[in-house]
Design a protein around this motif. Structure first.
Motif, mmCIF file in Angstrom:
data_model
loop_
_atom_site.group_PDB
_atom_site.id
_atom_site.type_symbol
_atom_site.label_atom_id
_atom_site.label_comp_id
_atom_site.label_asym_id
_atom_site.label_seq_id
_atom_site.Cartn_x
_atom_site.Cartn_y
_atom_site.Cartn_z
ATOM 1 N N LEU A 90 19.787 -2.352 -1.402
ATOM 2 C CA LEU A 90 19.332 -3.214 -0.315
ATOM 3 C C LEU A 90 18.546 -4.376 -0.887
ATOM 4 O O LEU A 90 18.430 -5.427 -0.285
ATOM 5 C CB LEU A 90 18.362 -2.416 0.546
ATOM 6 C CG LEU A 90 18.746 -2.327 1.997
ATOM 7 C CD1 LEU A 90 17.640 -1.640 2.704
ATOM 8 C CD2 LEU A 90 19.036 -3.663 2.583
ATOM 9 N N GLY A 91 17.965 -4.150 -2.055
ATOM 10 C CA GLY A 91 17.018 -5.108 -2.583
ATOM 11 C C GLY A 91 15.687 -4.857 -1.919
ATOM 12 O O GLY A 91 15.475 -5.245 -0.778
ATOM 13 N N PRO A 92 14.802 -4.131 -2.588
ATOM 14 C CA PRO A 92 13.531 -3.809 -1.943
ATOM 15 C C PRO A 92 12.794 -5.090 -1.586
ATOM 16 O O PRO A 92 11.963 -5.121 -0.710
ATOM 17 C CB PRO A 92 12.778 -3.023 -3.013
ATOM 18 C CG PRO A 92 13.475 -3.311 -4.293
ATOM 19 C CD PRO A 92 14.875 -3.666 -3.973
ATOM 20 N N ALA A 93 13.143 -6.156 -2.267
ATOM 21 C CA ALA A 93 12.455 -7.410 -1.973
ATOM 22 C C ALA A 93 12.633 -7.777 -0.498
ATOM 23 O O ALA A 93 11.705 -8.239 0.153
ATOM 24 C CB ALA A 93 13.002 -8.496 -2.861
ATOM 25 N N THR A 94 13.862 -7.565 0.034
ATOM 26 C CA THR A 94 14.100 -7.901 1.443
ATOM 27 C C THR A 94 13.087 -7.197 2.323
ATOM 28 O O THR A 94 12.357 -7.812 3.082
ATOM 29 C CB THR A 94 15.489 -7.368 1.884
ATOM 30 O OG1 THR A 94 16.326 -7.345 0.764
ATOM 31 C CG2 THR A 94 16.040 -8.199 3.004
ATOM 32 N N CYS A 95 13.073 -5.852 2.171
ATOM 33 C CA CYS A 95 12.157 -5.069 2.982
ATOM 34 C C CYS A 95 10.742 -5.534 2.806
ATOM 35 O O CYS A 95 10.010 -5.762 3.760
ATOM 36 C CB CYS A 95 12.217 -3.606 2.556
ATOM 37 S SG CYS A 95 13.260 -2.670 3.626
ATOM 38 N N SER A 96 10.354 -5.683 1.532
ATOM 39 C CA SER A 96 8.939 -5.926 1.300
ATOM 40 C C SER A 96 8.542 -7.283 1.841
ATOM 41 O O SER A 96 7.425 -7.454 2.320
ATOM 42 C CB SER A 96 8.646 -5.848 -0.173
ATOM 43 O OG SER A 96 9.534 -6.715 -0.836
ATOM 44 N N ARG A 97 9.452 -8.256 1.787
ATOM 45 C CA ARG A 97 9.098 -9.564 2.371
ATOM 46 C C ARG A 97 8.841 -9.405 3.860
ATOM 47 O O ARG A 97 7.860 -9.908 4.402
ATOM 48 C CB ARG A 97 10.246 -10.548 2.166
ATOM 49 C CG ARG A 97 10.222 -11.261 0.855
ATOM 50 C CD ARG A 97 10.925 -12.600 0.980
ATOM 51 N NE ARG A 97 12.047 -12.513 1.893
ATOM 52 C CZ ARG A 97 13.268 -12.103 1.537
ATOM 53 N NH1 ARG A 97 13.487 -11.731 0.308
ATOM 54 N NH2 ARG A 97 14.247 -12.057 2.413
ATOM 55 N N LEU A 98 9.725 -8.658 4.507
ATOM 56 C CA LEU A 98 9.539 -8.458 5.951
ATOM 57 C C LEU A 98 8.254 -7.686 6.202
ATOM 58 O O LEU A 98 7.499 -7.971 7.133
ATOM 59 C CB LEU A 98 10.733 -7.706 6.528
ATOM 60 C CG LEU A 98 12.061 -8.469 6.402
ATOM 61 C CD1 LEU A 98 13.224 -7.557 6.701
ATOM 62 C CD2 LEU A 98 12.087 -9.647 7.349
ATOM 63 N N TRP A 99 7.999 -6.707 5.340
ATOM 64 C CA TRP A 99 6.767 -5.909 5.513
ATOM 65 C C TRP A 99 5.538 -6.794 5.401
ATOM 66 O O TRP A 99 4.612 -6.724 6.198
ATOM 67 C CB TRP A 99 6.691 -4.819 4.433
ATOM 68 C CG TRP A 99 7.592 -3.660 4.667
ATOM 69 C CD1 TRP A 99 8.074 -3.240 5.855
ATOM 70 C CD2 TRP A 99 8.108 -2.760 3.671
ATOM 71 N NE1 TRP A 99 8.862 -2.134 5.673
ATOM 72 C CE2 TRP A 99 8.899 -1.816 4.347
ATOM 73 C CE3 TRP A 99 7.972 -2.670 2.299
ATOM 74 C CZ2 TRP A 99 9.553 -0.785 3.678
ATOM 75 C CZ3 TRP A 99 8.629 -1.642 1.625
ATOM 76 C CH2 TRP A 99 9.417 -0.710 2.317
ATOM 77 N N LEU A 100 5.557 -7.644 4.368
ATOM 78 C CA LEU A 100 4.391 -8.516 4.177
ATOM 79 C C LEU A 100 4.208 -9.426 5.378
ATOM 80 O O LEU A 100 3.092 -9.660 5.842
ATOM 81 C CB LEU A 100 4.563 -9.356 2.902
ATOM 82 C CG LEU A 100 4.063 -8.663 1.643
ATOM 83 C CD1 LEU A 100 4.520 -9.414 0.413
ATOM 84 C CD2 LEU A 100 2.540 -8.593 1.655
ATOM 85 N N ALA A 101 5.341 -9.932 5.897
ATOM 86 C CA ALA A 101 5.242 -10.825 7.061
ATOM 87 C C ALA A 101 4.625 -10.066 8.234
ATOM 88 O O ALA A 101 3.752 -10.585 8.941
ATOM 89 C CB ALA A 101 6.625 -11.333 7.427
ATOM 90 N N ALA A 102 5.063 -8.816 8.408
ATOM 91 C CA ALA A 102 4.532 -8.031 9.534
ATOM 92 C C ALA A 102 3.045 -7.794 9.344
ATOM 93 O O ALA A 102 2.257 -7.896 10.299
ATOM 94 C CB ALA A 102 5.269 -6.704 9.623
ATOM 95 N N LEU A 103 2.637 -7.496 8.104
ATOM 96 C CA LEU A 103 1.209 -7.256 7.863
ATOM 97 C C LEU A 103 0.405 -8.513 8.119
ATOM 98 O O LEU A 103 -0.698 -8.478 8.648
ATOM 99 C CB LEU A 103 0.978 -6.812 6.424
ATOM 100 C CG LEU A 103 1.137 -5.329 6.163
ATOM 101 C CD1 LEU A 103 0.798 -5.038 4.722
ATOM 102 C CD2 LEU A 103 0.235 -4.524 7.074
ATOM 103 N N ARG A 104 1.001 -9.658 7.737
ATOM 104 C CA ARG A 104 0.264 -10.905 7.935
ATOM 105 C C ARG A 104 0.067 -11.135 9.433
ATOM 106 O O ARG A 104 -1.012 -11.498 9.892
ATOM 107 C CB ARG A 104 1.035 -12.045 7.290
ATOM 108 C CG ARG A 104 0.177 -13.261 7.056
ATOM 109 C CD ARG A 104 0.860 -14.301 6.195
ATOM 110 N NE ARG A 104 1.007 -13.886 4.810
ATOM 111 C CZ ARG A 104 2.181 -13.650 4.228
ATOM 112 N NH1 ARG A 104 3.283 -13.783 4.909
ATOM 113 N NH2 ARG A 104 2.239 -13.283 2.976
#
Length: 1986
Positions: free
Chosen positions: A1389-1403
């Motif tokens: 999946l590319g963890p980067a995809t998830c983590s970018r979305l995660w970071l956006a949600a946290l922000r």
């Protein structure tokens, strides 16, 4: 009373009691007899019993007594001999024939009549041919009996008929003729009895439903005229049953005579005559028919309506399914018939009736599939009507208007039913909507263009129902309406119809949790503005456009403040422009305009006010001072223009309605605003209101219908408004005839309102009251009644307002006139007014609140009651007394209590007027209620009065009985818990209460029975032992299928209370009763018992309160029984969920056969002839019931979890099942659980899908770790993975609502995270679902097709991210295979995809948690996943999902080294990120080089910020999982190097983190959480240590490079050693760690230890969690000194050493397996860390340091002394600690004589210990001391301790070891000696060996002894031999010397060696040579400290 409990009447006891108590005694004896007769043998005593019982007939028994007497006599004859039965019968007949007509003889006659009835009912044909005489006798008596007699005789005849069945055919005609005439009797009770008698007759008398059918119908219609509710119920049952029988005759009767069946058309035609023409029949002259005649009386219409329902219910659901089309068209024709719609009000009432019939038949009898078919029929009917209308209006001839008015009523009925149908089906209605052949939406929307407003409104309401049932239709429908309004702007109907629809849809939004997109609100505003703007352009449309525009704006307000906020300025402007700005403009306006412009203007203003009202009601948050001020401008203007009579005079009366509407809207909004805001206009306003109430401008006698609702609910018995609580509520209201009929078209705005406000008036003054009084004097007759009603409504609501606001009534004269007004009304003939006056009087007393005033009022009523003789004033004033007490309370009116009670008791005995009795008893009940304990002295007289009246008042006066019930209930409450007592008075009171309840339970009226049940319920609450459940529960079960709502409510409420305490008994009695009933009831009993019946009720009942009580009852039963009767309850839930119909008994395979069977089924349904296989076909459970069953499933799982862990362990469950086959365990039903969850999760109904997914998640969580015993290494859930996948798949389809997808994501992550499936390909299934949902998230905010509000999208996206985050978190915990597979996914999946979305949600989350004052800093266009409009609802979704996301992000970031390398991918694709995007490509510019650093810092700040903000103040409702996730995230974060440097550099951040964690510990206690906190602290301290080392390294480099200056003291405390709280990390850490230690080991706290209140206690072993926690804490404590400068560490070391040695003291306890407890080993490790630290080498602090170490060692030595308070102290740990001191500290520190002596003593004691393990460890530790590098330290010890060691070893020869442990001790000792030999100098070697060798040789055994020696002894021999053989070669010379010196040694050694060689040769083949024992000691500490 106990004396009455004997088989024969105790005549002596009877003679001794007073006359008054005799009837009660006799009744109690009869009650006892009734219970025991069936069970005893009465042979010997029968004669005497018959004498006693027949004697009672002539003793004038009261109604309940005669009923019981007759029952007992009949039972006696039916079980005993029947010799004398004819004599008794003749005796009764003689009494009936007697000519004595005096009232005194009446009870005897009635008793005889009752006995005759009971005989025939019980014995029937056994009484042979005597029946013609009996019947004739009864009929003769009927001719000249008075009403009570007539009723009783008819009931007896009913019983005679029932007992004889077909045998009495010869008398049927006579009975019919007599009963027929009595059906129209003037007494209502007689009418009821006649109807019941005829109902019994029609079972057998064929002529009633063949030749006489029309006459019966006409008769019923006549009986309904002027009837009351009871008569309507009885007659409608008769009419409906006769009609049903005519259509489908009963088999038995048909066989006897060849009859012609009536056709359906004939039957319906007959019923329609009643509905349309009433009882007038068909024989009126033609002229009258042509004139149209008066309309039908409402009683008849309501009665016939109920008869329709009875008719359909009797024929049953299947009949209705087959004939629905015919039935529907017939019923709809009724609504459109000109005779039903003569006036508008009549038409509205007729529509109500039709709707009632449809709702009762469709809603109740049909299952969901059949309901959908019925929906299709209704659609076709609507379409047909609509075609007719369209064709008419297009035709040339203008006949249309009559047809349109007729069709509108049909439309309204059909659409309302369709709406209700869809709403009750909820999501299961989707086939109706989706199937193109039905075209429901097209059909309904076409009606929006209907010429009649009522039809358009009904269509709008129907659309709203569709949208609420299927929320995905809401947005498309809104868009469609908007588009049509825009395209059809020029059609008045279209503008009006589509705006109605939009308003209705907007009003429905608040029932759809997912909402609508925000843009739709903007769309509505623009349409409304456009309509209002263009209204003036085209006069043909201006009225509709104005109305439509304001209606839409009003509806928009219901969407709530978050949406309205954006449009408020525009709205305020619109409102201001509708009204003239100034007085001048107003005057100018009056002068111009014609009637049409005025009409439009008034409508516009009414609309604007209505929109304001909606705004004030739905957006209270937006009502700031400023907004109210701006609203007041138009409102004040509206007030000034209120009186427009001049205009009406000029422009004609048709403006009246519009002007009235403006006034109504104005009052509406003023009622909602705070009165302060319009104080200035009070006078004008009051003038207007007074005029409204006194009907100044109004020629019609309008009355308000609010008065009833303002009167007290409990007074309903007096006004008859309890009718509002029946199943027939919706149609019964009209009989009362309030003019407001509640039709939609009277107020279109109600289509979107959530509630209707009550107008409240808060001021009244003198002239108003006088004016009121004046008006009442002037008005005459009916008009006077109307005026008075209105005035009282005003006065009452004003007084109510004053009482609630605690304000005063004003000066004396106001009081006087108010009092005069009220007192006048107390004598008014209208009961409602008398009620209101009583209520007003009570309220006045409450408001005035002066004792003298109250006394004056009470005195007035006393005087009136003593003198007055007329019914009206007696009733009014007795109520006044009750109300005074009610509102002033017991204390305030205590002094009048005695007089009040005595007067009311006297009035209650006035047998001449039942009305007076009713009102007096009602007031008495009020007084008992309000006086509370003060009434205790009057309980006995009141109670005896209640009993006397219950035994004497005729049952036909139900109101009196109801009030008696109220009194009894109030008395029970007054006595209260005393009822448990055993004193004589209490037991008399108790038995009187029980007798009273028994009488009421037997009463024929359901309200009285309901009162009895609630009294028993109270008794059960206070004295549970005395309420007999075995008789109460069956009675409640019987009431469950009563036709009366109130009775069902009471029964269920009572069951609910019983089930709370004694569920098991209740179920048992109920099951016995239901089995006993078996086939004789229409309760559909299967093997499920009471639970099944209650589940069945849930399908039929619509009453909210009732359903919630049923839910509670089932809940209580579940909690107490589900675990024991597991399979029973699971089967119950499964049957409900599988929606199987209740027809399990029909065993026919062939279709036609079953059709026939069904017909029979329906015929035999109401005759109890059918045997078991014809039980009533029940409807399949409806969706709401199935949802409840799914919830029950989750509760069962939870209950099992709390009950016993065996439920979740297959292996032990199977073995338990073998031991006890009856036992039931949940794990054995796993396949059923999965199946049920699967059925629910894949259903049509959304609610059921949610419940199913929830159940599935619970099952996975609870069973994930249960192993499969047959396949080790696997779990039992593995076999169900296909089911789980299949249950989840539908939830991810694109058209699924967001909340279901969100729930399904949750289940997916639970499933993947549970580790059930380790195989990659299997996991793929569920995983792919999650991948597909991730695409949705990446699609960004601007996805085109949006059905729900933005917050729903937010919810769904966050759920997906949360699920991924949980999978990421779980992947760490899974076993390797699973972990690898999950990581593989992440990579593809590319963890980067998830983590970018995660970071956006946290922000986003971080922004949303900012306090309100930073609102201006939020990005104007929202965040990555939320829009600014839905910010409030979005917060909730973020709140539930941020924690797992935070954890996942930290895992990912620490895994990738903080994303240093992916700075390029920072902002999520196509989601606008609030932070500026860094440059997309790493360019060579220096800025880019710095970028990742900055980025990492930003991310760190974000993560730390979110965590600390949350941990500062976790809300109590936050789940503990969130707190854990947050702490785990912090741990993970601090694992990564960059985060460590960050927190190391920023010391204050560390301090803040530690303070926050300390606070968290204070508020939350779970051990896991505290451990996690300790882990975070440890990481924080490590980060600080790393930072300090880094600093030290760099300063050292600097020093080496620069001059040799002394470096500044690094670390906390500097040169002074001072630690500043708030700035010092060490201080913060100390605070927190000390808190943990003292919490778990309170003894450490010196204050606690010294205080006398805490006696010294024995140390307890800590629980595992605490032990781990204390160990972790100690480990951190020991690290702290390394963070300090030398001076600083000296500040904290005393504390640390004190704590660590304290922990050692408290936790070093012996364990069974000799392991060292965790905290103790941590303490040892800590001691080592501290003593080894470099501090010992710092000169400055050397002295302090030495002192500290010495005192610590002294403490340890002190703690090591044997002490009786600590018997199980672990000496080994203490020795180890001492050894650590000796080894780690230098000799000069610990070499002090006193310490040295202590240490040596300690070792000595250990050597002499009785415990071999202690000896062995002591030897090991001694060895390490002996071997110490510093000889200065070891030498004294060697000198002191070596001799005792040698002694010990020498002694072994005499005392050989017996166990392995002892052997081990010896071995360790020998090892010490060997090492001493090795350490010795060469010259001393021989002497040393001379100690060792003889000792070893002495351990050898000779050959004979060896064979028989125990294993330990043999072991010793072998060990010694091996050792000797090893030592010899090591020191050959010395060895020889020693051996040579002692020949006996040599010989022993040689024999041993020989024997050994021989045996080893023998064993050589068996095993290779044994490695040397010495290699490693076999006993080792878990942690090596050295």
């Amino acid at each position: 009373m106990e004396l009455a409990h004997s088989l024969l009447l105790n005549e002596d006891a009877l003679a001794q009691i007073t006359e008054a108590k005799r009837p009660v005694f006799i009744f109690e004896w009869l009650r006892f007899l009734d219970k025991v007769l069936v069970a005893v043998d009465v042979k010997e005593k029968q004669k005497k019993l018959v004498e006693q019982l027949t004697g009672l007939i002539s003793s004038a028994p009261g109604p309940p007594t005669r009923k019981l007497l007759a029952k007992n006599l009949a039972t006696l004859y039916s079980i005993g001999d029947t010799f004398t039965v004819f004599q008794t019968l003749d005796k009764c007949n003689d009494i009936i024939k007697s000519k004595d007509d005096t009232p005194a003889y009446l009870p005897t006659k009635l008793a005889a009549v009752a006995c005759v009835g009971a005989f025939y009912e019980k014995m029937g044909r056994m009484l042979g041919s005597s029946f013609p005489d009996t019947i004739n006798n009864l009929l003769k008596a009927l001719k000249n009996a008075e009403s009570q007699g007539r009723g009783e005789i008819l009931l007896s005849l009913q019983k005679v008929l029932g007992g004889l069945g077909g045998a009495a055919a010869s008398c049927h005609r006579d009975i019919y003729k007599n009963a027929r005439s009595l059906l129209t009797d003037r007494s209502m009770a007689v009418r009821c009895a006649a109807a019941k008698c005829l109902l019994e007759l029609q079972n057998e008398a064929v002529f009633m439903w063949t030749t006489e059918l029309e006459n019966v119908a006409t008769l019923c219609f006549k009986a309904l005229e002027g009837s009351n509710y009871g008569v309507r119920v009885a007659v409608s049952k008769l009419l409906g049953s006769v009609m049903a029988t005519a259509l489908m005759p009963k088999q038995a009767a048909v066989m006897r005579q060849n009859v012609k069946r009536a056709t359906l058309e004939e039957v319906l035609e007959l019923m329609a005559t009643g509905f349309l023409r009433g009882g007038s029949g068909f024989l009126k002259s033609g002229g009258e028919m042509l004139k149209g005649g008066a309309s039908v009386s409402r009683e008849v219409r309501v009665g016939v309506t109920q008869a329709y329902v009875v008719f359909v219910t009797t024929l049953g659901g299947q009949w209705l399914e087959r004939n629905f089309a015919v039935f529907l068209s017939h019923v709809l024709e009724l609504a459109s018939h000109p005779r039903a719609t003569q006036t508008h009000v009549e038409a509205v009432y007729s529509r109500r009736c039709v709707s009632f019939v449809l709702r009762a038949s469709l809603g109740g009898l049909l299952g969901e599939k059949a309901q959908i078919a019925a929906g299709r029929e209704i659609c076709q009917a609507i379409a047909k009507q609509m075609r007719a209308v369209v064709n008419d209006s297009s035709g040339e001839s203008k006949v249309g208007s009559a047809d349109v008015s007729a069709s509108q009523h049909v439309m309204v009925c059909a659409l309302q039913e369709l709406g209700s149908l869809v709403q009750s089906l909820s999501a299961t209605a989707s086939p109706l909507i989706q199937e193109p052949s039905i075209g429901l939406l097209e059909t309904v929307t076409s009606v929006l263009l209907h010429p009649s407003m009522a039809a358009r409104l009904a269509a709008a309401w129907c659309l709203r129902c569709v949208a609420v049932a299927l929320p995905y239709q809401l947005t498309p429908l809104l868009e469609r309406c908007a588009e049509r309004i825009n395209s059809l702007k020029s059609s008045p109907e279209a503008v009006s119809g589509y705006s109605f629809a939009m308003a209705a849809l907007l009003g429905g939004v608040h029932q759809c949790p997912l909402g609508i997109p925000h843009s739709k609100g903007k769309m509505v505003v623009s349409i409304a503005e456009d309509l209002l703007r263009t209204a003036a352009q085209n006069s043909r449309l201006s009225l509709q456009r104005t109305q439509a525009g304001w209606l839409l704006l009003g509806a928009l307000m219901t969407l709530g403040p978050s949406l309205v906020r954006y449009h408020l300025p525009k709205m305020l402007l619109l409102w201001r422009n509708v009204f003239p700005r100034s007085q001048k403009e107003l005057e100018a306006e009056k002068a111009r305009g014609d009637s049409f412009t005025w009409q439009v203007t008034l409508e516009g203003r009414a609309g604007a006010l209505c929109a304001m009202r909606s705004f004030v009601a739905h957006c209270p948050e937006l009502l700031t001072e400023d907004v109210i001020r701006r609203l007041m401008t138009p409102i004040e203007c509206a007030m000034t223009m209120m009186s427009v009579p001049s205009m009406i005079k000029v422009h004609g009366a048709h403006l009246k309605a519009s002007a009235a509407m403006v006034r109504l809207r104005l009052y509406d909004i003023l009622a909602l605003l705070p009165p302060k805001t319009y104080e200035g206009s009070f006078n004008a306003l009051l003038r207007e209101l007074v005029a409204e109430f006194t009907l100044t401008d109004n020629s019609a006698n309008t009355t308000t219908s609010l008065l009833r609702s303002l009167c007290h609910y409990d007074d309903s018995v007096l006004m008859g408004s309890w009718l509002q609580e029946t199943d027939h509520k919706s149609i019964e209201d009209q009989v009362k005839g309030a003019s407001g009929s509640g039709a939609l078209e009277h107020d279109p705005s109600s289509i979107y309102l959530r509630y209707m406000p009550l107008p409240g008036m808060t001021l009244l003054r003198l002239q108003m009251l006088d004016h009121f009084a004046e008006c009442i004097k002037q008005a005459k007759g009916v008009r006077q009644q109307a005026v008075q009603l209105n005035i009282f409504t005003a006065v009452l609501s004003a007084l109510k307002g004053l009482a609630e606001n605690k304000s005063s009534l004003g000066p004396e004269e106001v009081r006087k006139s108010a009092l005069a007004l009220v007192m006048g009304a107390l004598d008014n003939p209208n009961p409602i007014l008398r009620c209101a006056a009583g209520e007003a009087l009570g309220r006045m007393a409450q408001v005035v609140g002066e004792a003298t005033f109250i006394a004056r009022m009470a005195q007035h009523s006393f005087d009136k009651l003593k003198s007055a003789r007329d019914v009206v004033s007696r009733t009014g004033h007795s109520l006044a007394l009750g109300c005074l007490h009610r509102y002033v309370g017991g204390i305030g009116s205590g002094q009048h209590l005695k007089t009040s009670v005595s007067i009311l008791l006297a009035l209650a005995q006035d047998g001449t007027s039942h009305e007076v009795q009713t009102w007096a008893l009602h007031s008495l009940a009020l007084i008992v209620d309000s006086s509370g304990p003060m009434y205790r002295g009057y309980v006995e007289p009141t109670l005896s009065l209640v009993l006397t009246l219950l035994l004497t008042v005729p049952p036909s006066h139900t109101e009196v009985h109801q009030c008696l019930g109220r009194c009894l209930g109030a008395l029970i409450t007054t006595v209260g818990p005393e009822l448990q007592g055993n004193s004589a008075t209490i037991s008399t009171i108790r038995s009187s209460c029980l007798v009273g309840c028994a009488i009421m339970q037997d009463h024929s009226d359901s309200l009285v029975q309901a009162a009895a049940i609630s009294c028993l319920q109270q008794l059960h609450m206070f004295a549970p032992r005395h309420v007999n459940l075995s008789s109460l529960v069956p009675c409640l079960c019987e009431h469950l299928c009563s036709s009366h709502l109130l009775l069902r409510r009471a029964a269920v409420a009572c069951l609910r209370q019983l089930a709370q305490r004694e569920a098991a008994e209740v179920c048992e009695y109920a099951t016995m009763f239901l089995l006993h009933l078996g086939s004789h009831s229409d309760l559909n009993i299967t093997e499920t018992g009471l639970e099944g019946v209650l589940f069945g009720m849930l399908d039929r009942e619509t009453d909210r309160k009732l359903c919630s009580d049923i839910h509670d009852t089932l809940g209580h039963m579940l909690s107490s029984l589900a675990v024991e009767k597991l399979s029973h309850w699971l089967k119950l839930c499964k049957d409900v969920l599988a929606a199987t119909t209740g027809r399990r008994h029909l065993k026919c395979s062939d279709e036609e056969d079953s059709e026939k069977k069904d017909e029979m089924d329906d015929d035999s349904m109401f005759t109890a002839l059918g045997d078991d296989d014809k039980s009533k076909p029940s409807v399949a459970p409806r969706w709401a019931t199935r949802v409840f069953a799914a919830d029950c499933l989750c509760r069962i799982i939870m209950l099992c979890e709390n009950a016993d862990k065996t439920h979740f362990d297959l292996a032990s469950a199977r073995s338990a099942k073998v031991k006890n086959p009856k036992g039931d365990l949940l794990v054995l039903h796993l396949s059923d659980l999965i199946r049920m969850a699967f059925m629910a999760a894949t259903d049509h109904s959304h609610q059921l899908r949610m419940a199913g997914l929830q159940a599935l998640e619970d099952i996975i969580k609870k069973f994930a770790s249960v192993p499969e015993p047959e396949f080790p290494g696997h779990v039992i859930l593995e076999q169900y993975q296909a089911n789980v996948g299949a249950a989840l798949r539908p939830a991810f389809s694109p058209d699924t609502p967001s909340d279901i997808t969100a729930k399904a994501c949750q289940v997916c992550s639970t499933w993947i995270g549970s580790g059930v499936v380790s195989d990659l390909s299997d996991l793929r299934r569920v995983h792919n679902l999650l991948v597909s949902s991730l695409d949705k998230v990446q699609a960004g905010k601007s996805s085109s097709s949006q059905l729900y509000s933005e917050s729903a999208t937010t919810m769904e996206k966050l759920a997906v991210l949360k699920a991924w985050a949980e999978v990421r978190g779980a992947s760490l915990l899974l076993p390797t295979s699973g972990f690898v597979s999950v990581l593989l996914y992440h990579i593809d999946l590319g963890p980067a995809t998830c983590s970018r979305l995660w970071l956006a949600a946290l922000r986003d989350y971080a922004l949303l948690t900012l306090p309100a004052e930073f609102a201006s800093q939020l990005p104007p266009d929202g965040g990555a996943f939320y829009t600014p409009e839905t910010i409030d609802s979005a917060r909730l979704h973020y709140r539930s999902s941020w924690a797992p996301i935070l954890h996942a992000v930290t895992l990912w970031l620490s895994h990738t080294g903080f994303g240093m390398n992916d700075g390029t991918e920072e902002p999520p694709r196509n989601t606008r990120s609030p932070s500026p995007a860094p440059s997309p490509a790493p360019s060579p510019a220096p800025i880019a080089a710095k970028d990742p650093e900055e980025l990492a810092k930003d991310r760190l700040h974000l993560l730390f910020g979110v965590s600390i903000e949350f941990l500062c103040f976790p809300r109590p409702e936050e789940p503990i999982e969130h707190v854990m996730s947050c702490l785990q995230a912090l741990c993970t974060l601090l694992d990564s190097p960059s985060a460590r440097t960050h927190i190391g550099e920023d010391q204050l951040l560390g301090v803040e983190l530690l303070n926050v964690l300390h606070r968290l510990l204070l508020t939350r206690d779970p051990p896991a959480l505290q451990l996690q906190v300790a882990a975070v602290v440890q990481e924080t301290i490590r980060a600080a240590q790393d930072h300090l080392q880094h600093l030290r390294a760099s300063t050292e480099q600097d020093c080496e490079a620069g001059e040799k200056d002394t470096p500044p003291a690094l670390g906390e405390g500097g040169d002074t050693g001072e630690l500043l709280p708030g700035k010092s990390l060490v201080f913060a850490a100390m605070e927190l760690l000390v808190f943990i230690l003292v919490r778990h080991l309170p003894q450490l706290n010196a204050r606690v230890a010294d205080s006398p209140s805490h006696p010294a206690h024995k140390p307890q072993r800590l629980p595992d969690d605490s032990a781990r926690l204390v160990a972790a804490t100690v480990a951190v404590l020991a690290e702290l000194p390394s963070l300090c400068s030398p001076a600083g560490s000296m500040t904290i070391l005393p504390t640390i050493l004190f704590l660590i040695t304290g922990v050692l003291r408290e936790t070093a306890m012996k364990t069974p397996d000799n392991t060292v407890p965790l905290p103790a080993s941590a303490a040892l490790q800590g001691i080592k860390t501290i003593i080894m630290s470099p501090l010992s080498r710092v000169e400055k602090t050397h002295k302090q340091w030495t002192g500290l170490v010495r005192s610590s060692l002294a403490s340890v030595l002190e703690y090591s002394q044997p002490d009786e308070s600590r018997p199980n102290m672990d000496e080994v740990s203490m020795l180890t600690a001492v050894t650590l001191f000796l080894l780690s500290a230098s000799a000069e520190v610990v070499g002090v004589t006193s310490l040295q002596k202590g240490c040596m003593d300690l070792f000595r004691n250990a050597l002499n210990s009785g415990d071999p393990w202690v000896q062995a460890r002591c030897y090991q530790l001694l060895l390490s001391v002996f071997q110490h590098s510093s000889r200065a330290l070891s030498t004294p010890y060697i000198h002191a301790l070596a001799p005792p060691v040698v002694e010990k070893l020498k002694a072994v020869e005499r005392n050989r070891p017996t166990s392995a442990a002892e052997l081990q001790a010896v071995k360790e000792g020998v090892k010490v000696l060997e090492n001493l030999v090795a350490m010795g100098l060469e010259q001393n070697r021989v002497q040393l060996l001379a100690l060792l060798v003889p000792t070893l040789v002495s351990y050898l055994l000779d050959e004979n002894a060896f064979a028989s020696a125990p294993p330990a002894s043999k072991g010793l021999h072998e060990f010694a031999l091996q050792d000797l053989m090893r030592i010899g070669p090591l020191y050959p010379a010395a060895f020889k010397t020693v051996i040579g010196a002692a020949p006996e040694l040599k010989s022993r050694l040689e024999t041993a060696i020989r024997a050994n060689q021989a045996s080893s040769k023998a064993k050589a083949l068996a095993r290779p040579t044994q490695p040397t024992v010495q290699a490693t000691p076999t006993i080792k500490l878990k942690t090596s400290f050295f």
